[in-house]
Design an enzyme around this catalytic site. Structure first.
Site, PDB file in Angstrom:
ATOM      1  N   GLY A  11      74.991  37.169   0.521  1.00  0.00           N
ATOM      2  CA  GLY A  11      75.274  38.135   1.593  1.00  0.00           C
ATOM      3  C   GLY A  11      75.719  39.457   0.992  1.00  0.00           C
ATOM      4  N   ARG A  72      68.810  34.996  -0.653  1.00  0.00           N
ATOM      5  CA  ARG A  72      69.324  33.681  -1.039  1.00  0.00           C
ATOM      6  C   ARG A  72      68.083  32.878  -1.413  1.00  0.00           C
ATOM      7  NH1 ARG A  72      73.305  34.476   3.640  1.00  0.00           N
ATOM      8  NH2 ARG A  72      75.268  34.723   2.552  1.00  0.00           N
ATOM      9  N   ASP A 103      80.252  32.971  -4.670  1.00  0.00           N
ATOM     10  CA  ASP A 103      80.326  31.757  -5.497  1.00  0.00           C
ATOM     11  C   ASP A 103      78.953  31.141  -5.799  1.00  0.00           C
ATOM     12  OD1 ASP A 103      80.087  31.031  -2.861  1.00  0.00           O
ATOM     13  OD2 ASP A 103      81.687  29.536  -2.882  1.00  0.00           O
ATOM     14  N   THR A 125      81.603  40.082  -1.863  1.00  0.00           N
ATOM     15  CA  THR A 125      81.466  39.381  -0.576  1.00  0.00           C
ATOM     16  C   THR A 125      82.575  39.859   0.344  1.00  0.00           C
ATOM     17  OG1 THR A 125      81.814  37.267   0.573  1.00  0.00           O
ATOM     18  CG2 THR A 125      82.635  37.382  -1.664  1.00  0.00           C
ATOM     19  N   ASP A 127      83.940  38.146   2.515  1.00  0.00           N
ATOM     20  CA  ASP A 127      84.775  37.007   2.934  1.00  0.00           C
ATOM     21  C   ASP A 127      86.113  36.899   2.190  1.00  0.00           C
ATOM     22  OD1 ASP A 127      82.545  36.479   4.397  1.00  0.00           O
ATOM     23  OD2 ASP A 127      82.100  34.542   3.494  1.00  0.00           O
ATOM     24  N   ASP A 129      86.659  35.051  -0.295  1.00  0.00           N
ATOM     25  CA  ASP A 129      86.849  33.599  -0.373  1.00  0.00           C
ATOM     26  C   ASP A 129      86.819  33.062  -1.805  1.00  0.00           C
ATOM     27  OD1 ASP A 129      84.190  34.176  -0.773  1.00  0.00           O
ATOM     28  OD2 ASP A 129      83.431  32.513   0.440  1.00  0.00           O
ATOM     29  N   ARG A 171      83.239  32.672   6.928  1.00  0.00           N
ATOM     30  CA  ARG A 171      82.819  31.293   6.662  1.00  0.00           C
ATOM     31  C   ARG A 171      83.980  30.320   6.710  1.00  0.00           C
ATOM     32  NH1 ARG A 171      77.986  30.946   2.250  1.00  0.00           N
ATOM     33  NH2 ARG A 171      76.973  32.533   3.484  1.00  0.00           N
TER      34      ARG A 171
HETATM   35  O1  F6P Z   1      79.275  35.162   2.980  1.00  0.00           O
HETATM   36  C1  F6P Z   1      79.206  36.310   3.696  1.00  0.00           C
HETATM   37  C2  F6P Z   1      78.830  36.046   5.119  1.00  0.00           C
HETATM   38  O2  F6P Z   1      78.805  37.289   5.764  1.00  0.00           O
HETATM   39  C3  F6P Z   1      79.715  35.058   5.891  1.00  0.00           C
HETATM   40  O3  F6P Z   1      80.905  35.623   6.327  1.00  0.00           O
HETATM   41  C4  F6P Z   1      78.782  34.639   6.998  1.00  0.00           C
HETATM   42  O4  F6P Z   1      79.124  33.364   7.459  1.00  0.00           O
HETATM   43  C5  F6P Z   1      77.464  34.622   6.306  1.00  0.00           C
HETATM   44  O5  F6P Z   1      77.537  35.499   5.213  1.00  0.00           O
HETATM   45  C6  F6P Z   1      76.300  35.047   7.187  1.00  0.00           C
HETATM   46  O6  F6P Z   1      75.133  34.899   6.454  1.00  0.00           O
HETATM   47  P1  F6P Z   1      73.714  35.460   6.882  1.00  0.00           P
HETATM   48  O7  F6P Z   1      73.704  36.919   6.605  1.00  0.00           O
HETATM   49  O8  F6P Z   1      72.759  34.722   6.021  1.00  0.00           O
HETATM   50  O9  F6P Z   1      73.573  35.193   8.338  1.00  0.00           O
END
Ligand code: F6P
Length: 317
Positions: A11, A72, A103, A125, A127, A129, A171
């Protein structure tokens, strides 16, 4: 080492461009060439490289997203995919790699380092996290974006005397909800790390009304079971309240990085390149007590993320 590459993975987060810029400028300072890889590990396997010089990263420090784009990649999780990536790097005579991501991206970097490529990770990120570092790139900007939304929503929730439940990203990690909730003056903060009963939420509303409060803001982390909608249903079962929900979503991932994130990116980028210059591999950079440091990838990721219970408690007074 005289040729390295940089990619952004997972992300995206505000500050990734500032980090790419810092990597390129620091590498030039050390007389190293830099290639940018498009679309993260996917582009590494597909040979999507382009040279990056200072001029190519001019005027990007203020931009959200990532000029290299991100992805990803499932294929990269396979041994064949990783072998393809290593062959691409060898074809371009690239000896070192800077990975900007979270991670999952760092686990990819660890695999490449086991295959003989020098790798260094920069935590990017929203997050926040990652367990080994106090802050990740993009977290501060995302908090500011949430605060901006809270400031606006306060007007309407007060006019209509409502309970507003705002769901934020993160998340499994409650840091965004915690920091934005405290800074936004929320009446309740719901995070996966601290269970809270619906009865307690309803008590907050009833007691608040007793002393004249008309509207209530509850910030919920997406990792809380049921999310904002679930919390709304539970509250409505216990009383006749006017409740609305907002899921802030990907707005939190965009926007011009804050001063804090731009400076963090600049420091992380320089540190990452210095590590490669000194022949280090399998390291991730972080910040603690305003000092930039680095740690072995496995060691860093195996630490336990500490939730700031003190801030949570102060914010709940
Ligand atoms: O890890 C970053 C994040 O923004 C999380 O907070 C969220 O759950 C996820 O990515 C959303 O992912 P995507 O952009 O694949 O919908």
């Amino acid at each position: 080492m005289n040729k390295i590459c940089v990619l952004t993975s997972g992300g995206d987060s505000p500050g990734m461009n500032a980090a790419i810029r810092a990597v390129v400028r620091s590498a030039e300072y050390y007389n190293m060439q830099v290639m940018g890889v498009e679309r993260g590990y996917q582009g590494l396997m597909e040979n999507k490289f382009r040279p990056l010089k200072s001029i190519d990263v001019a005027n990007i420090i203020h931009l959200g997203g990532t000029i290299l784009r991100s992805a990803r990649s499932d294929e990269f999780r396979t041994a064949d995919g990783r072998e393809k990536a290593v062959q691409s790097l060898k074809r371009h005579k690239i000896q070192g790699l800077v990975v900007i991501g979270g991670d999952g991206s760092f686990n990819g970097a660890k695999s490449l380092s086991e295959m003989g490529i020098a790798t260094v990770g920069i935590p990017g990120t929203i997050d926040n996290d990652l367990p080994y570092t106090e802050y990740t790139l993009g977290f501060d900007t995302a908090c500011n974006t949430i605060i901006d939304a809270i400031n606006k929503v306060r007007d309407t929730m007060e006019s209509h005397e409502r309970v507003m439940i705002l769901e934020v990203m993160g998340r499994h990690c409650g840091d965004l909800a915690l920091h934005a909730g405290v800074a936004g003056g929320a009446q309740a903060i719901l995070v996966p790390e601290v269970p809270i009963s619906t009865k307690k939420l309803v008590d907050i509303i009833i007691k608040g009304r007793d002393f004249g409060r008309r509207s209530f803001l509850m910030v919920v982390a997406e990792g809380v079971s049921g999310g904002a909608e679930g919390v709304k249903q539970e509250i409505k079962e216990l009383g006749d309240f006017s409740v609305r929900t907002i899921i802030l979503g990907h707005i939190q991932r965009g926007g011009s990085p804050s001063t804090v994130d731009r400076i963090l990116a600049t420091r992380f980028g320089y540190h990452a390149v210095s590590l490669l210059k000194n022949g280090q591999t399998n390291r991730i950079v972080g910040i603690k007590r305003n000092k930039i440091f680095d740690i072995d990838i496995v060691e860093g990721l195996s630490q336990k993320k500490i939730f700031d219970t003190e801030l949570y408690e102060i914010g709940s007074l």
